[in-house]
Design a protein around this motif. Structure first.
Motif, PDB file in Angstrom:
ATOM      1  N   THR A   1      41.577  70.188  13.370  1.00 22.40           N
ATOM      2  CA  THR A   1      42.305  70.284  12.102  1.00 22.40           C
ATOM      3  C   THR A   1      42.568  68.895  11.502  1.00 22.40           C
ATOM      4  OG1 THR A   1      44.369  70.340  13.338  1.00 22.40           O
ATOM      5  CG2 THR A   1      43.435  72.463  12.691  1.00 22.40           C
ATOM      6  N   ASP A   2      42.486  67.862  12.313  1.00 15.82           N
ATOM      7  CA  ASP A   2      42.731  66.512  11.802  1.00 15.82           C
ATOM      8  C   ASP A   2      41.480  66.024  11.066  1.00 15.82           C
ATOM      9  OD1 ASP A   2      44.489  63.715  12.579  1.00 15.82           O
ATOM     10  OD2 ASP A   2      42.355  63.476  12.102  1.00 15.82           O
ATOM     11  N   ARG A   3      41.659  65.593   9.816  1.00 15.96           N
ATOM     12  CA  ARG A   3      40.503  65.239   8.996  1.00 15.96           C
ATOM     13  C   ARG A   3      39.722  64.053   9.558  1.00 15.96           C
ATOM     14  NH1 ARG A   3      42.176  63.917   3.086  1.00 15.96           N
ATOM     15  NH2 ARG A   3      43.360  65.856   3.362  1.00 15.96           N
ATOM     16  N   HIS A   4      40.429  63.186  10.274  1.00 18.05           N
ATOM     17  CA  HIS A   4      39.725  62.030  10.817  1.00 18.05           C
ATOM     18  C   HIS A   4      38.870  62.420  12.026  1.00 18.05           C
ATOM     19  CE1 HIS A   4      41.558  59.440   7.923  1.00 18.05           C
ATOM     20  NE2 HIS A   4      42.723  60.023   8.187  1.00 18.05           N
ATOM     21  N   LEU A   5      39.375  63.356  12.805  1.00 20.09           N
ATOM     22  CA  LEU A   5      38.562  63.868  13.920  1.00 20.09           C
ATOM     23  C   LEU A   5      37.354  64.634  13.377  1.00 20.09           C
ATOM     24  CD1 LEU A   5      41.291  65.113  16.427  1.00 20.09           C
ATOM     25  CD2 LEU A   5      39.925  63.007  16.541  1.00 20.09           C
ATOM     26  N   ILE A   6      37.585  65.373  12.299  1.00 16.86           N
ATOM     27  CA  ILE A   6      36.480  66.112  11.694  1.00 16.86           C
ATOM     28  C   ILE A   6      35.443  65.128  11.144  1.00 16.86           C
ATOM     29  CG2 ILE A   6      35.845  67.699   9.809  1.00 16.86           C
ATOM     30  CD1 ILE A   6      38.659  68.986  10.156  1.00 16.86           C
ATOM     31  N   LEU A   7      35.913  64.107  10.472  1.00 15.90           N
ATOM     32  CA  LEU A   7      34.986  63.104   9.926  1.00 15.90           C
ATOM     33  C   LEU A   7      34.169  62.464  11.045  1.00 15.90           C
ATOM     34  CD1 LEU A   7      33.837  61.349   7.648  1.00 15.90           C
ATOM     35  CD2 LEU A   7      35.765  59.786   7.964  1.00 15.90           C
ATOM     36  N   GLU A   8      34.847  62.140  12.129  1.00 12.68           N
ATOM     37  CA  GLU A   8      34.148  61.518  13.258  1.00 12.68           C
ATOM     38  C   GLU A   8      33.053  62.451  13.783  1.00 12.68           C
ATOM     39  OE1 GLU A   8      36.829  60.459  16.474  1.00 12.68           O
ATOM     40  OE2 GLU A   8      35.067  60.044  17.747  1.00 12.68           O
ATOM     41  N   GLN A   9      33.410  63.734  13.937  1.00 14.42           N
ATOM     42  CA  GLN A   9      32.417  64.699  14.440  1.00 14.42           C
ATOM     43  C   GLN A   9      31.243  64.825  13.462  1.00 14.42           C
ATOM     44  OE1 GLN A   9      33.389  68.031  16.830  1.00 14.42           O
ATOM     45  NE2 GLN A   9      32.243  69.511  15.609  1.00 14.42           N
ATOM     46  N   VAL A  10      31.546  64.883  12.178  1.00 17.20           N
ATOM     47  CA  VAL A  10      30.484  65.034  11.185  1.00 17.20           C
ATOM     48  C   VAL A  10      29.565  63.809  11.197  1.00 17.20           C
ATOM     49  CG1 VAL A  10      29.982  65.143   8.710  1.00 17.20           C
ATOM     50  CG2 VAL A  10      31.748  66.617   9.697  1.00 17.20           C
ATOM     51  N   LYS A  11      30.156  62.607  11.261  1.00 15.53           N
ATOM     52  CA  LYS A  11      29.339  61.394  11.299  1.00 15.53           C
ATOM     53  C   LYS A  11      28.458  61.361  12.543  1.00 15.53           C
ATOM     54  CE  LYS A  11      31.905  57.969   8.556  1.00 15.53           C
ATOM     55  NZ  LYS A  11      32.722  56.739   8.695  1.00 15.53           N
ATOM     56  N   ASN A  12      29.039  61.731  13.667  1.00 15.73           N
ATOM     57  CA  ASN A  12      28.242  61.768  14.897  1.00 15.73           C
ATOM     58  C   ASN A  12      27.053  62.721  14.754  1.00 15.73           C
ATOM     59  OD1 ASN A  12      29.386  59.879  16.685  1.00 15.73           O
ATOM     60  ND2 ASN A  12      31.139  61.243  17.029  1.00 15.73           N
ATOM     61  N   ILE A  13      27.322  63.833  14.125  1.00 16.60           N
ATOM     62  CA  ILE A  13      26.242  64.820  13.962  1.00 16.60           C
ATOM     63  C   ILE A  13      25.184  64.315  12.980  1.00 16.60           C
ATOM     64  CG2 ILE A  13      25.697  67.121  13.047  1.00 16.60           C
ATOM     65  CD1 ILE A  13      28.530  67.984  14.093  1.00 16.60           C
ATOM     66  N   VAL A  14      25.629  63.846  11.815  1.00 21.37           N
ATOM     67  CA  VAL A  14      24.680  63.501  10.760  1.00 21.37           C
ATOM     68  C   VAL A  14      23.947  62.194  11.078  1.00 21.37           C
ATOM     69  CG1 VAL A  14      24.406  62.978   8.299  1.00 21.37           C
ATOM     70  CG2 VAL A  14      26.039  64.730   9.036  1.00 21.37           C
ATOM     71  N   ILE A  15      24.706  61.217  11.516  1.00 22.21           N
ATOM     72  CA  ILE A  15      24.104  59.889  11.715  1.00 22.21           C
ATOM     73  C   ILE A  15      23.494  59.730  13.104  1.00 22.21           C
ATOM     74  CG2 ILE A  15      24.568  57.389  11.687  1.00 22.21           C
ATOM     75  CD1 ILE A  15      26.924  58.088   9.730  1.00 22.21           C
ATOM     76  N   HIS A  16      24.273  60.155  14.110  1.00 30.29           N
ATOM     77  CA  HIS A  16      23.809  59.899  15.484  1.00 30.29           C
ATOM     78  C   HIS A  16      23.156  61.115  16.144  1.00 30.29           C
ATOM     79  CE1 HIS A  16      25.824  56.141  14.903  1.00 30.29           C
ATOM     80  NE2 HIS A  16      26.982  56.746  14.698  1.00 30.29           N
ATOM     81  N   LYS A  17      23.204  62.243  15.439  1.00 32.29           N
ATOM     82  CA  LYS A  17      22.543  63.457  15.945  1.00 32.29           C
ATOM     83  C   LYS A  17      23.058  63.855  17.330  1.00 32.29           C
ATOM     84  CE  LYS A  17      18.883  63.071  12.715  1.00 32.29           C
ATOM     85  NZ  LYS A  17      19.736  63.666  11.663  1.00 32.29           N
ATOM     86  N   LYS A  18      24.362  63.764  17.486  1.00 34.62           N
ATOM     87  CA  LYS A  18      24.974  64.181  18.740  1.00 34.62           C
ATOM     88  C   LYS A  18      26.411  64.651  18.469  1.00 34.62           C
ATOM     89  CE  LYS A  18      26.675  59.572  19.910  1.00 34.62           C
ATOM     90  NZ  LYS A  18      26.792  58.513  20.889  1.00 34.62           N
TER      91      LYS A  18
END
Lengths: 254, 254, 254, 254
Positions: free
Chosen positions: B187-204
């Motif tokens: 629910t924390d937007r910063h944790l969500i952002l981190e997860q999204v960046k990991n997925i989009v940029i680092h593919k993990k």
């Protein structure tokens, strides 16, 4: 001389079976297939469309009010835009089953209370006609001969087929006598044959009061849920053909 | 680098309102629109597709189990052929609303319990994939990255988009942690952002146990029914664009 | 001087939340709990009755047409015997939740379109009254002041409570102005207070046309689904109590 | 020696007719009446309870999953508290029809998938038993002989009746062979008679694998929806009575 014979089919629901679809498909040329709102479900729709395709019977969407318990036979207050949306939805669903079975949607015929409301109420008729045109512009709209439904369908740019009923008693205004009237449905096959011949050959029908009204019908509806409905339909079709009348689907005439 | 942002919308029902569709449409590129089975109704479908069309958001069908009360989140025992029929029906209904709004159906994404069952169960996945291919051969099937769903979609001949979830915690097997687990949703937007960046940029993505698994996603799902979901989605999209990532619909990538 | 304050509660459905029940329970003395037909489900019913019991709010069954999508606000054609059965069913269901929570059913109040039909149509009113008497002979029937509903309830042998509406505009005939009229609902708390005071203290109400009609009400309905409904109800109750008016449940007055 | 004969009745829905209730009522002593969730509706419930009352057949509530399309025969994921609420609701609704017909509720028997889940799953059984105790403390709970259902019913403080099935094939564990197995249902009346006699007289039953298991049953279920079900039930009852076995309702034995 030619006529289309249609019937409401695909009205079973889950474990609940209604109608003699398999037998009816031997006599009808157009099948009005319930769309899961007043009857039918996605499984029944699939198998009904498939059966129609195999038998060479033309398929139509048969949208109704969302009311399985009432079988679409009771009015539900809806605005024209709600009716539009409700009809678009059902046509789309049925069309998908045509797609997966490799056939085209021939026609659209509203069901029950929606049919009757569309026959007399211009706003309802307009909503149904526009929904049909927008979702299936090539479909033929079936509507009561002489009704608002046909008038609005033509305004919307649709092909139409004027419909008469083999076993329903008519009022003097050309509407169907309500089912609440015990005389609303003919059950004797000879009376039904007589009414059908009057409609097809003489383009007229006797009303409840005994008077005659003229009626121009391109398709005749046989009920699929009555007793012996398949046998009666077969009998009538054979009698019509003996008279030299061609029985073929509405789409084949257009 | 590019990504599609999708969200489940059109999940209101009658008088019951859910989701912030109007705001979400400013941030998403693909809209998964409920088809009246687990949520939505024909009126909501019409206005949701219309809104998506006006905003230039690509539209997908979002079929689920027929269970408004359970919001499509609980399993209902169905055979593969029943699932096939149920998905055909819903795609057809949604497609009709695309037709009347003059747009194409971009994709199909199963909902909730059906999505999860299709992710792991080959028979279910096959039924969904074939239904999609038969009813909408040009649609892109959205499925969990690495799932049976994607595998069966490819076998069926469909285009696919591997999906990841912005705010759902992953198991080590790459599935979504069940909602019954209190840690299943970020629910924390910063944790969500981190997860999204990991997925989009680092593919993990980091799993519930803290380990990392690799993940190749073409579309990311943001939930439309959580608190502040529209604000979070807008924030994340802006952050992605700051990183130079193009946000565009799955169909525009294919 | 005394008055009962009632509100429609328990109208959430599955994941769909509606109303501010928790807050409303601080201000009302009688709760009309939806029975799963027009709103509510068995889970919502359980928790609503439990909450009412904990807060000391009297519980009533709030039967409506079986139509979640339409929220019971649209007419569905039903015969009097169907209405009788439909009301018996819903009262029985709600009563069971009273039983398992160890409280009595205080009252029955029809919902929405059924309420309005029962107000003016004697056959409908009779069916509702007899269903209530047969299923819950000790229940108080809430009906529009001056309506057929109250008349038939008395004939059936029921206790009654004449009801007025805090925020609904009246026609000159003493009916509620239809919701389709934009002026049908008052939203300003001071106008609502004024209407309530006129009803409780002066036993009259101003109609849409500006004229006054007399009105004898034993219970006043506050809507649970409007904006700020709980805050408005709390405000009005406090104002009434400042005037020395006792606010207590209909059952405590009888 | 004595036995109760029960059957599932009142499973018609709207226009959809299923079962030979009128004929069955001549042979059975306990009627399990559907409560509108898996089958039946408020009109069918009224007429079924009325018919049972007129014929002197004891009435039971027959709660099932809320799934008309699936006829309550497929599992729906529900928590124990949801099952509790769902059973309370249905018992309450059926009890109201007993009240308006001036009879008592004799028993409760879960239907279909809920029956089977309650037979083997302790949490489900507990939820059903507690719902029954809280909503109808004097009702007899019918459950599969040897099942969790009966165990939990006794813990809850309920009277119970162990049930056997006239025409269902048993597994070696004493459960019913799933309907998906083509041998799950006996259709030959002589095989059914043999199974019934073994159960009633010898307190044992032959399983699918040919082995024998012991079985203590107080009530025997005859299916109301099979072909010739009424004729078979009448035949078996007559045969049992020829053997000097008393056929009387579970409530009359307690």
């Amino acid at each position: 001389m030619r006529i289309d014979i249609n019937a409401d089919v695909g009205e079973s629901y889950g474990l609940y079976k209604i109608g003699e679809d398999n037998e009816l498909f031997q006599s009808i040329t157009s099948a009005n297939i319930a769309c899961g709102f007043h009857a039918g479900d996605y499984n029944v729709m699939f198998s009904s469309v498939k059966l129609a395709a195999e038998r060479g019977v033309a398929v139509g969407a048969h949208p109704g009010y969302q009311d399985i318990q009432g079988f679409g036979r009771r009015n539900i207050e809806m605005t024209p835009s709600e009716i539009y949306n409700c009809v678009v939805y059902q046509i789309g669903a049925l069309k998908a089953f045509c797609d997966v079975n490799g056939i085209s949607l021939q026609h659209v015929k509203p069901h029950g209370a929606l049919y009757n409301k569309g026959a007399s109420d211009a706003q309802t008729a307009k909503a149904i006609a526009e929904a049909t045109y927008d979702a299936a512009p090539n479909a033929i709209l079936f509507g009561l001969a002489g009704s608002q439904m046909l008038k609005q369908a033509k305004i919307a740019g649709l092909k139409t087929a004027a419909e008469a009923f083999a076993d329903r008693c008519y009022t003097e205004d050309g509407y169907l006598t309500p089912r609440s009237n015990p005389q609303s449905v003919l059950t004797d096959r000879h009376l039904i044959l007589e009414q059908v011949k009057n409609i097809v050959i003489h383009k007229k029908v006797r009303t409840l009061s005994g008077s005659w009204i003229s009626l121009n019908a391109e398709t005749i509806c046989f009920h699929g849920d009555g007793e012996n409905s398949a046998a009666i339909t077969r009998f009538i079709r054979a009698e019509l053909e003996k008279e030299g009348i061609s029985v073929l689907s509405a789409g084949d005439m257009k």
